[in-house]
Design an enzyme around this catalytic site. Structure first.
Site, PDB file in Angstrom:
ATOM      1  N   ARG A   1       5.510   0.075   3.734  1.00 10.42           N
ATOM      2  CA  ARG A   1       4.171  -0.120   3.187  1.00 10.42           C
ATOM      3  C   ARG A   1       3.615   1.268   2.838  1.00 10.42           C
ATOM      4  O   ARG A   1       3.628   2.171   3.669  1.00 10.42           O
ATOM      5  CB  ARG A   1       3.277  -0.765   4.234  1.00 10.42           C
ATOM      6  CG  ARG A   1       1.853  -0.823   3.792  1.00 10.42           C
ATOM      7  CD  ARG A   1       0.944  -1.368   4.857  1.00 10.42           C
ATOM      8  NE  ARG A   1      -0.403  -1.453   4.344  1.00 10.42           N
ATOM      9  CZ  ARG A   1      -1.468  -1.008   4.994  1.00 10.42           C
ATOM     10  NH1 ARG A   1      -1.367  -0.467   6.184  1.00 10.42           N
ATOM     11  NH2 ARG A   1      -2.670  -1.121   4.448  1.00 10.42           N
TER      12      ARG A   1
ATOM     13  N   HIS B   1      -5.355  -3.913   0.113  1.00  6.68           N
ATOM     14  CA  HIS B   1      -4.906  -5.206   0.661  1.00  6.68           C
ATOM     15  C   HIS B   1      -4.104  -5.993  -0.383  1.00  6.68           C
ATOM     16  O   HIS B   1      -3.998  -7.218  -0.286  1.00  6.68           O
ATOM     17  CB  HIS B   1      -6.094  -6.109   1.088  1.00  6.68           C
ATOM     18  CG  HIS B   1      -6.841  -5.646   2.287  1.00  6.68           C
ATOM     19  ND1 HIS B   1      -8.201  -5.868   2.435  1.00  6.68           N
ATOM     20  CD2 HIS B   1      -6.433  -5.014   3.405  1.00  6.68           C
ATOM     21  CE1 HIS B   1      -8.595  -5.372   3.583  1.00  6.68           C
ATOM     22  NE2 HIS B   1      -7.563  -4.838   4.204  1.00  6.68           N
TER      23      HIS B   1
ATOM     24  N   ARG C   1     -17.195  -0.437   8.203  1.00  6.72           N
ATOM     25  CA  ARG C   1     -17.451   0.153   6.881  1.00  6.72           C
ATOM     26  C   ARG C   1     -18.649  -0.526   6.228  1.00  6.72           C
ATOM     27  O   ARG C   1     -18.805  -1.745   6.347  1.00  6.72           O
ATOM     28  CB  ARG C   1     -16.231   0.011   5.965  1.00  6.72           C
ATOM     29  CG  ARG C   1     -15.023   0.766   6.437  1.00  6.72           C
ATOM     30  CD  ARG C   1     -13.922   0.719   5.383  1.00  6.72           C
ATOM     31  NE  ARG C   1     -12.637   1.086   5.952  1.00  6.72           N
ATOM     32  CZ  ARG C   1     -11.540   0.352   5.855  1.00  6.72           C
ATOM     33  NH1 ARG C   1     -11.559  -0.788   5.178  1.00  6.72           N
ATOM     34  NH2 ARG C   1     -10.423   0.753   6.413  1.00  6.72           N
TER      35      ARG C   1
END
Ligand code: ADP
Length: 355
Positions: free
Chosen positions: A64, A153, A214
């Site tokens: 990833r 994502h 966030r």
């Protein structure tokens, strides 16, 4: 074929070993505290060495990688040029890409000759059109600083969109979907014909929804005003926006949605406000993406909150589609980013070489 999927973070390596193409999960684990005082893992190399001693046979590796900017719109087989590209993206993802790269370089040393593939969190969103990814800033900031919406994502949104197509028994090319990845980090994506056409996160994962810690969307002028009033430098302000805001900042209690729901049910007003704001922002984005798509076949929930907190899903969906003649399906689909990486790695490696 045994494919090892690696998610290499700044102080951790999470891994899963799959048998492909059967998709059987053979092993699952993590190493933490890499590089920290007192840890037995000095760096990613020493951490991976221990993992590989246990696994023994690895026929391919899928990594990833958080940021691929405009350089990568699909997975890539690791070579010198790809490593150069990932290095180049370190400037816009300084917290993530260097750690991802350490995992790749360690694998090259420990598994010489084994093919490695990189799968980017940003790649799925490279199909977003210019009108949605260019900010209302001077255009040369885009040209010179690569300042634009990238979105994150991507692997999760792509996976649940593909699963939705399978569950609905309709080709992706004929589906309009909104995918809600609601975890500690949260984002929402409009998917048309299997392609991302808009997403809530931006140049960094800070934009969009109110998240665990966030802030999501905020008037940028307010940020410079607060920096001035509180005498904060950019680094301090960045930490507050990323680590001290969102559900945690609003509630003053926690970033954990389970705890906030429990507190809200006990009558804590700030916890209730945090949950209400989280839900409201998502509803607003769904409305916007409904307009972007011009119709909707299914709304999909995934990740920690999306998969497990039915009450939050109910609040988001309450009366949401009352004005629509044809109601979209509402699906809960557990995400599996590692499996998606294994699939993409397998697909790329199995492809016959070009003559
Ligand atoms: P991330 O991967 O972004 O760190 P997750 O997808 O694990 O986040 O989601 C974490 C959030 O999901 C937290 O707010 C947590 O309270 C909530 N949550 C609710 N139920 C669960 C569950 N059964 N397991 C994990 N997280 C859950």
């Amino acid at each position: 074929m045994k494919i090892l999927v690696i998610n290499s973070g700044s102080s951790s390596i999470k891994y899963k070993l799959f048998e492909m193409p059967s998709e059987r999960l053979l092993k699952n684990g993590a190493i933490e505290h890499i590089g920290e005082d007192g840890s037995k893992f000095r760096d990613h190399y020493s951490g991976l060495k221990i993992i590989l001693e246990e696994i023994k046979l690895v026929e391919a590796v899928g990594h990833r990688v958080v940021h691929g900017a405009e350089d990568f719109n699909k997975p890539a087989l690791v070579n010198e040029q790809v490593i150069k590209g990932i290095k180049k993206c370190c400037a816009i993802a300084p917290l993530h890409n260097p750690a991802n790269l350490s995992g790749i370089l360690a694998c090259q040393k420990l598994l010489p000759g084994v093919k490695q593939v990189v799968v980017f969190d940003t790649a799925f969103h490279q199909s977003i059109p210019e009108q949605a990814f260019i900010y209302g800033l001077p255009y040369d900031y885009y040209q010179k600083l690569r300042a634009r919406k990238y979105g994150f994502h991507g692997t999760s949104h792509e996976y649940v969109a593909a699963e939705a197509s399978r569950l609905l028994k309709k080709p992706a090319s004929r589906l309009k979907l909104i995918t809600c990845h609601l975890g500690n980090g949260s984002s929402i994506t409009a998917v048309c014909g299997g392609k991302s056409v808009d997403t809530s996160m931006g140049y960094t994962p800070l934009e969009g929804l109110v998240m665990g810690t966030r802030c999501g969307d905020v008037d940028p002028a307010l940020i410079t005003h607060i920096m001035h009033k509180k005498n904060l430098n950019p680094k301090e302000m960045d930490r507050i926006l990323n680590k001290e805001s969102g559900l945690k900042g609003i509630s003053g209690i926690s970033n954990d949605m389970r705890l906030l729901e429990a507190k809200a049910n006990e009558g804590n007003q700030r916890a209730k406000l945090a949950v209400d704001i989280f839900v409201y922002r998502i509803r607003k984005y769904i409305g916007a993406y409904l307009a972007v798509l011009g119709g909707l076949d299914a709304l999909i929930f995934t990740a920690g909150i999306g998969e497990n907190q039915a009450s939050v899903r109910d609040s988001i969906c309450k009366g949401l589609f009352d004005c629509l003649k044809v109601k979209p399906k509402i699906l809960v689909i557990p995400t599996n980013e590692e499996l998606m990486i294994a699939r993409q790695t397998y697909k790329l490696i199995k492809r016959p070489a070009k003559r």
